[in-house]
Design a protein around this motif. Structure first.
Motif, PDB file in Angstrom:
ATOM      1  N   ARG A   1       0.941  -1.336   0.009  1.00 49.78           N
ATOM      2  CA  ARG A   1       0.040  -0.193   0.075  1.00 49.78           C
ATOM      3  C   ARG A   1       1.106   1.253   0.138  1.00 49.78           C
ATOM      4  O   ARG A   1       0.362   2.192  -0.803  1.00 49.78           O
ATOM      5  CB  ARG A   1      -0.990  -0.107   1.230  1.00 49.78           C
ATOM      6  CG  ARG A   1      -1.930  -1.081   1.131  1.00 49.78           C
ATOM      7  CD  ARG A   1      -3.218  -0.755   2.068  1.00 49.78           C
ATOM      8  NE  ARG A   1      -2.633  -1.253   3.488  1.00 49.78           N
ATOM      9  CZ  ARG A   1      -2.736  -2.660   4.003  1.00 49.78           C
ATOM     10  NH1 ARG A   1      -3.432  -3.572   2.903  1.00 49.78           N
ATOM     11  NH2 ARG A   1      -2.383  -3.050   4.975  1.00 49.78           N
ATOM     12  N   GLU A   2       1.770   1.284   0.760  1.00 47.29           N
ATOM     13  CA  GLU A   2       2.867   2.520   0.727  1.00 47.29           C
ATOM     14  C   GLU A   2       3.538   2.758  -0.546  1.00 47.29           C
ATOM     15  O   GLU A   2       3.698   3.812  -0.976  1.00 47.29           O
ATOM     16  CB  GLU A   2       4.091   2.011   1.929  1.00 47.29           C
ATOM     17  CG  GLU A   2       5.013   3.133   1.907  1.00 47.29           C
ATOM     18  CD  GLU A   2       6.152   2.929   3.097  1.00 47.29           C
ATOM     19  OE1 GLU A   2       7.122   3.324   2.606  1.00 47.29           O
ATOM     20  OE2 GLU A   2       5.816   2.192   3.901  1.00 47.29           O
ATOM     21  N   TRP A   3       3.764   1.386  -1.189  1.00 47.81           N
ATOM     22  CA  TRP A   3       4.471   1.890  -2.675  1.00 47.81           C
ATOM     23  C   TRP A   3       3.616   2.053  -3.658  1.00 47.81           C
ATOM     24  O   TRP A   3       3.707   2.806  -4.638  1.00 47.81           O
ATOM     25  CB  TRP A   3       5.517   0.661  -3.079  1.00 47.81           C
ATOM     26  CG  TRP A   3       6.770   0.885  -2.212  1.00 47.81           C
ATOM     27  CD1 TRP A   3       7.046   0.076  -0.985  1.00 47.81           C
ATOM     28  CD2 TRP A   3       7.757   1.679  -2.586  1.00 47.81           C
ATOM     29  NE1 TRP A   3       8.235   0.566  -0.494  1.00 47.81           N
ATOM     30  CE2 TRP A   3       8.771   1.453  -1.395  1.00 47.81           C
ATOM     31  CE3 TRP A   3       8.228   2.660  -3.360  1.00 47.81           C
ATOM     32  CZ2 TRP A   3      10.073   2.009  -1.588  1.00 47.81           C
ATOM     33  CZ3 TRP A   3       9.093   3.447  -3.375  1.00 47.81           C
ATOM     34  CH2 TRP A   3      10.215   3.047  -2.337  1.00 47.81           C
ATOM     35  N   ALA A   4       2.411   1.448  -3.377  1.00 44.36           N
ATOM     36  CA  ALA A   4       1.200   1.764  -4.500  1.00 44.36           C
ATOM     37  C   ALA A   4       0.734   3.348  -4.359  1.00 44.36           C
ATOM     38  O   ALA A   4       0.311   3.874  -5.440  1.00 44.36           O
ATOM     39  CB  ALA A   4       0.082   0.867  -4.231  1.00 44.36           C
ATOM     40  N   ALA A   5       0.831   3.893  -3.351  1.00 47.01           N
ATOM     41  CA  ALA A   5       0.304   5.195  -3.183  1.00 47.01           C
ATOM     42  C   ALA A   5       0.925   6.302  -4.325  1.00 47.01           C
ATOM     43  O   ALA A   5      -0.083   7.013  -4.794  1.00 47.01           O
ATOM     44  CB  ALA A   5       0.525   5.898  -1.612  1.00 47.01           C
ATOM     45  N   PRO A   6       2.222   6.323  -4.345  1.00 46.85           N
ATOM     46  CA  PRO A   6       2.645   7.171  -5.600  1.00 46.85           C
ATOM     47  C   PRO A   6       2.373   7.007  -6.853  1.00 46.85           C
ATOM     48  O   PRO A   6       2.221   7.728  -7.775  1.00 46.85           O
ATOM     49  CB  PRO A   6       4.318   7.235  -5.158  1.00 46.85           C
ATOM     50  CG  PRO A   6       4.611   6.340  -4.219  1.00 46.85           C
ATOM     51  CD  PRO A   6       3.152   5.661  -3.587  1.00 46.85           C
ATOM     52  N   ALA A   7       2.037   5.691  -7.168  1.00 41.15           N
ATOM     53  CA  ALA A   7       1.774   5.097  -8.458  1.00 41.15           C
ATOM     54  C   ALA A   7       0.304   5.364  -8.838  1.00 41.15           C
ATOM     55  O   ALA A   7       0.053   5.909  -9.658  1.00 41.15           O
ATOM     56  CB  ALA A   7       2.061   3.805  -8.498  1.00 41.15           C
ATOM     57  N   ILE A   8      -0.455   5.183  -7.620  1.00 36.08           N
ATOM     58  CA  ILE A   8      -1.906   5.643  -7.730  1.00 36.08           C
ATOM     59  C   ILE A   8      -1.997   7.021  -8.217  1.00 36.08           C
ATOM     60  O   ILE A   8      -2.692   7.279  -8.882  1.00 36.08           O
ATOM     61  CB  ILE A   8      -2.812   5.087  -6.570  1.00 36.08           C
ATOM     62  CG1 ILE A   8      -2.754   3.448  -6.462  1.00 36.08           C
ATOM     63  CG2 ILE A   8      -4.103   5.779  -6.574  1.00 36.08           C
ATOM     64  CD1 ILE A   8      -3.214   3.070  -5.275  1.00 36.08           C
ATOM     65  N   ALA A   9      -1.248   8.004  -7.167  1.00 31.91           N
ATOM     66  CA  ALA A   9      -1.234   9.216  -7.694  1.00 31.91           C
ATOM     67  C   ALA A   9      -0.773   9.508  -9.053  1.00 31.91           C
ATOM     68  O   ALA A   9      -1.451  10.563  -9.709  1.00 31.91           O
ATOM     69  CB  ALA A   9      -0.231  10.127  -6.533  1.00 31.91           C
ATOM     70  N   ALA A  10       0.317   8.804  -9.505  1.00 35.77           N
ATOM     71  CA  ALA A  10       0.695   9.265 -11.026  1.00 35.77           C
ATOM     72  C   ALA A  10      -0.373   8.877 -12.188  1.00 35.77           C
ATOM     73  O   ALA A  10      -0.369   9.426 -12.953  1.00 35.77           O
ATOM     74  CB  ALA A  10       2.061   8.511 -11.165  1.00 35.77           C
ATOM     75  N   GLY A  11      -1.024   7.904 -11.737  1.00 35.77           N
ATOM     76  CA  GLY A  11      -1.989   7.572 -12.476  1.00 35.77           C
ATOM     77  C   GLY A  11      -3.340   8.374 -12.731  1.00 35.77           C
ATOM     78  O   GLY A  11      -3.765   8.763 -13.717  1.00 35.77           O
ATOM     79  N   GLN A  12      -3.329   8.885 -11.503  1.00 30.77           N
ATOM     80  CA  GLN A  12      -4.645  10.126 -11.497  1.00 30.77           C
ATOM     81  C   GLN A  12      -4.037  11.368 -12.047  1.00 30.77           C
ATOM     82  O   GLN A  12      -5.077  12.125 -12.676  1.00 30.77           O
ATOM     83  CB  GLN A  12      -5.010  10.032  -9.949  1.00 30.77           C
ATOM     84  CG  GLN A  12      -5.756   9.245  -9.334  1.00 30.77           C
ATOM     85  CD  GLN A  12      -5.721   9.069  -7.939  1.00 30.77           C
ATOM     86  OE1 GLN A  12      -5.158   9.762  -7.208  1.00 30.77           O
ATOM     87  NE2 GLN A  12      -6.756   8.474  -7.284  1.00 30.77           N
TER      88      GLN A  12
END
Length: 118
Positions: free
Chosen positions: A97-108
């Motif tokens: 979840r910690e590493w997915a957060a910046p990736a999710i933000a990049a996707g958004q």
């Protein structure tokens, strides 16, 4: 090679508290979406790679997460804005979840694709 269904299930389960993960198969791998925004890919060799952009590249660089690259038939090397996930998150939901957060933000943040004209 087929998509690693176990890995996709693990990511989906670990991120349930964050949002809804969906998958679309592409070129032997799969693209993962969080509430409609692409945030990761699972490559045909079973590697999870997270979306990167100019805002979070330094984070991925500091962690030593290399950029996704591939070779064309003519020998030319191509790259995509996805970074290899750190090894420690494959068995740690909190780390995922910690590493997915910046990736999710990049996707958004990514520009939305325009619908194709007919």
């Amino acid at each position: 090679m087929a998509v690693d269904a176990g890995l996709v299930a693990w990511v989906t389960e670990a991120l349930e508290t964050v949002g809804s993960v969906t998958m679309r198969r592409m070129m032997g791998g799969a693209t993962l979406y969080m509430d409609g925004a692409a945030f990761a890919i699972v490559t045909s060799d079973g590697v999870l790679r997270f979306k990167a952009d100019a805002e979070n590249d330094a984070l991925w660089d500091a962690a030593g997460c290399e950029r996704f690259s591939y070779e064309f038939a003519n020998g030319r090397i191509g790259t995509m804005n996805y970074r290899r996930a750190p090894e420690d998150l494959y068995d740690d939901a909190d780390a995922l979840r910690e590493w997915a957060a910046p990736a999710i933000a990049a996707g958004q943040r990514a520009p939305k694709k325009k619908p194709k004209k007919r």
